[in-house]
Design an enzyme around this catalytic site. Structure first.
Site, PDB file in Angstrom:
ATOM      1  N   HIS A 112       0.804  -1.232   0.000  1.00 55.33           N
ATOM      2  CA  HIS A 112       0.000   0.000   0.000  1.00 55.33           C
ATOM      3  C   HIS A 112       0.839   1.286   0.000  1.00 55.33           C
ATOM      4  O   HIS A 112       0.551   2.231   0.743  1.00 55.33           O
ATOM      5  CB  HIS A 112      -0.939   0.002   1.209  1.00 55.33           C
ATOM      6  CG  HIS A 112      -2.033  -1.033   1.133  1.00 55.33           C
ATOM      7  ND1 HIS A 112      -2.533  -1.512  -0.051  1.00 55.33           N
ATOM      8  CD2 HIS A 112      -2.739  -1.672   2.115  1.00 55.33           C
ATOM      9  CE1 HIS A 112      -3.503  -2.386   0.205  1.00 55.33           C
ATOM     10  NE2 HIS A 112      -3.631  -2.524   1.492  1.00 55.33           N
ATOM     11  N   HIS A 151      -9.630   2.388  -0.041  1.00 60.11           N
ATOM     12  CA  HIS A 151      -9.684   1.222   0.828  1.00 60.11           C
ATOM     13  C   HIS A 151     -10.817   1.357   1.853  1.00 60.11           C
ATOM     14  O   HIS A 151     -10.580   1.407   3.066  1.00 60.11           O
ATOM     15  CB  HIS A 151      -8.335   1.023   1.522  1.00 60.11           C
ATOM     16  CG  HIS A 151      -8.084  -0.377   1.963  1.00 60.11           C
ATOM     17  ND1 HIS A 151      -8.998  -1.090   2.707  1.00 60.11           N
ATOM     18  CD2 HIS A 151      -7.037  -1.211   1.768  1.00 60.11           C
ATOM     19  CE1 HIS A 151      -8.508  -2.298   2.950  1.00 60.11           C
ATOM     20  NE2 HIS A 151      -7.316  -2.391   2.380  1.00 60.11           N
ATOM     21  N   GLU A 184     -11.475  -3.467  -3.394  1.00 60.62           N
ATOM     22  CA  GLU A 184     -10.561  -2.437  -3.877  1.00 60.62           C
ATOM     23  C   GLU A 184     -10.364  -2.589  -5.381  1.00 60.62           C
ATOM     24  O   GLU A 184      -9.797  -3.587  -5.831  1.00 60.62           O
ATOM     25  CB  GLU A 184      -9.215  -2.565  -3.154  1.00 60.62           C
ATOM     26  CG  GLU A 184      -9.318  -2.431  -1.656  1.00 60.62           C
ATOM     27  CD  GLU A 184      -8.313  -3.315  -0.916  1.00 60.62           C
ATOM     28  OE1 GLU A 184      -7.108  -3.074  -1.026  1.00 60.62           O
ATOM     29  OE2 GLU A 184      -8.744  -4.266  -0.241  1.00 60.62           O
TER      30      GLU A 184
HETATM   31  C1  GLA Z   1      -5.600  -5.051   1.647  1.00 59.22           C
HETATM   32  C2  GLA Z   1      -4.718  -6.229   1.670  1.00 59.22           C
HETATM   33  C3  GLA Z   1      -4.908  -6.954   2.946  1.00 59.22           C
HETATM   34  C4  GLA Z   1      -4.620  -6.032   4.090  1.00 59.22           C
HETATM   35  C5  GLA Z   1      -5.509  -4.864   4.038  1.00 59.22           C
HETATM   36  C6  GLA Z   1      -5.161  -3.886   5.135  1.00 59.22           C
HETATM   37  O1  GLA Z   1      -6.924  -5.416   1.516  1.00 59.22           O
HETATM   38  O2  GLA Z   1      -4.898  -7.068   0.565  1.00 59.22           O
HETATM   39  O3  GLA Z   1      -4.056  -8.031   2.994  1.00 59.22           O
HETATM   40  O4  GLA Z   1      -3.310  -5.575   4.017  1.00 59.22           O
HETATM   41  O5  GLA Z   1      -5.371  -4.237   2.781  1.00 59.22           O
HETATM   42  O6  GLA Z   1      -5.023  -4.487   6.365  1.00 59.22           O
END
Ligand code: GLA
Length: 378
Positions: A138, A212, A343
């Site tokens: 991220h 997100h 997402e």
């Molecule tokens: C995304 C990732 C997950 C996790 C979340 C945040 O969805 O794919 O594995 O990292 O973000 O916790």
């Protein structure tokens, strides 16, 4: 003649020392509001604001320019009762202290890059391995979810909107090129949250920006989402290794617990998926880049339905596996599976998987990504 923009009223109110600017526009019989107030102060002393947008039907969203975070989203159930359907916090301090990306804009590269490394134009770039010292996740240590965006509220024909802009310097978090990004959140009068992303660079770079949101259509404090029914418009997914990095295969969902082509309760087969769902699905598309239906989620108790449309080739379905009661949210702690995330994105680790759709942006090109979350009831 239909009287458009009948009255525009701007009032500056001072509430307990906080300046709140309220703009009310009456469009014929429709009424939209945008309100601005101070949300808090960042560690380096900068002020973050909170914008409240309301559409003609009373749907309300709160967005802070810290991380572009949607802190609240109130949508009606089948009886017209509004409830906040996104997980998050009440104060800026809590987002700064510890947030698993609740409601944030994530970038430059949402999801994972294996080993925090990629090669572009013959040059290797090194990024932070901010997930357990293994993956880049991220956007790194200080991604788009942790920076202050410039905010500009806008009244549009579709509904109230907030335009967020951020210039990411050349080399920020290890990525090449100065990247100029804008994200526009519009709360349309058709009860959609439309998110338009754009970016330009001055050097070839890679990017994958998303939102997100953590959703619970029964209301953010109402428990787990295992009985929500999910439909994913995807015949294929990208399998991952134990570190959640795609193996590079594109596999059929047929005969697996990842087959959501017919609406199925999220909890129906979750025990068959180690750790829960955290997968990228390859969206069925009429043509590359078309805005088309990716997912549909329905919660029977409230009657709320959320449809997700996107121009992106993939979607990450995450079933809130890492929520463990350590995040004290808005009046409640959040336990495992208390929310789902969808997402819209390019595939994880694409910079290291040349056969995945390209995530390279070159000078002179424009990155464009649209996601629409449409709310209704049945
Ligand atoms: C995304 C990732 C997950 C996790 C979340 C945040 O969805 O794919 O594995 O990292 O973000 O916790």
């Amino acid at each position: 003649m239909k009287l458009k923009y009948l009255v525009t009223l701007a009032v500056i109110v001072t509430v307990a020392g906080v300046n709140a600017a309220i703009v009310t526009t009456v469009k014929g019989r429709e009424k939209m509001d945008i309100k601005k107030e101070v949300f808090g102060t960042t560690k380096d002393g900068q002020e973050a604001d909170l914008y409240t947008l309301r559409n003609a039907n009373g749907l309300t969203i709160k967005i802070t320019n810290y991380g572009g975070i949607v802190t609240e989203l109130h949508v009606p159930d089948r009886d017209g009762n509004l409830d906040d359907i996104v997980l998050g916090y009440k104060s800026l301090d809590k987002y700064i202290a510890n947030s698993p990306y609740f409601g944030a804009i994530v970038g430059r590269y949402a999801n994972r890059i294996a080993d925090g490394k990629f090669t572009l134009g013959g040059k290797e770039y090194t990024l932070a391995k901010n997930e357990k010292g293994i993956n880049h996740l991220h956007g790194g240590t200080k991604g788009f979810d942790k920076v202050l965006w410039e905010a500009e509220p806008m009244e549009t024909d579709e509904g109230p909107a907030l335009k967020l802009s951020y210039t990411s310097a050349d080399g920020e978090e290890g990525y090449p090129g100065q990247l100029n990004c804008t994200v526009i959140y519009t709360l349309t009068n058709n009860n959609e949250l439309k998110i338009n992303y754009e970016a330009k660079t001055d050097k070839a770079t890679v990017l994958n920006i998303t939102h997100h949101g953590y959703f619970n259509l029964a209301g953010q404090s109402s428990g787990d989402i295992l009985s929500h029914k999910l439909m994913l418009n995807a015949d294929f997914y990208t399998p991952v290794d134990k570190n959640l990095i795609p193996t590079g295969e594109i596999k059929s969902v047929s005969g697996t617990p990842l087959d959501f082509r017919k609406p199925t309760a999220i909890g129906a087969r979750i025990d068959q998926v180690k750790g829960g769902y955290d997968h990228n699905f390859v969206l069925n598309k009429p043509e590359r880049g078309a805005l088309s239906l990716a997912a549909e989620v329905y919660e029977k108790g409230s009657g709320r339905m959320m449809q997700v449309f996107t121009t992106e080739p993939g979607i990450q379905f995450y079933s809130g596996n890492f929520l463990n009661g350590s995040n004290k949210g808005k009046g409640t702690v959040y336990n495992k599976h208390w929310a789902f995330a969808l997402e819209t994105q390019h595939f994880p680790d694409s910079p290291n998987k040349p056969h995945f759709p390209s995530v390279v942006l070159k000078p002179g090109e424009k990155y464009e990504h649209t996601a629409v979350l449409k709310f209704s009831t049945k």
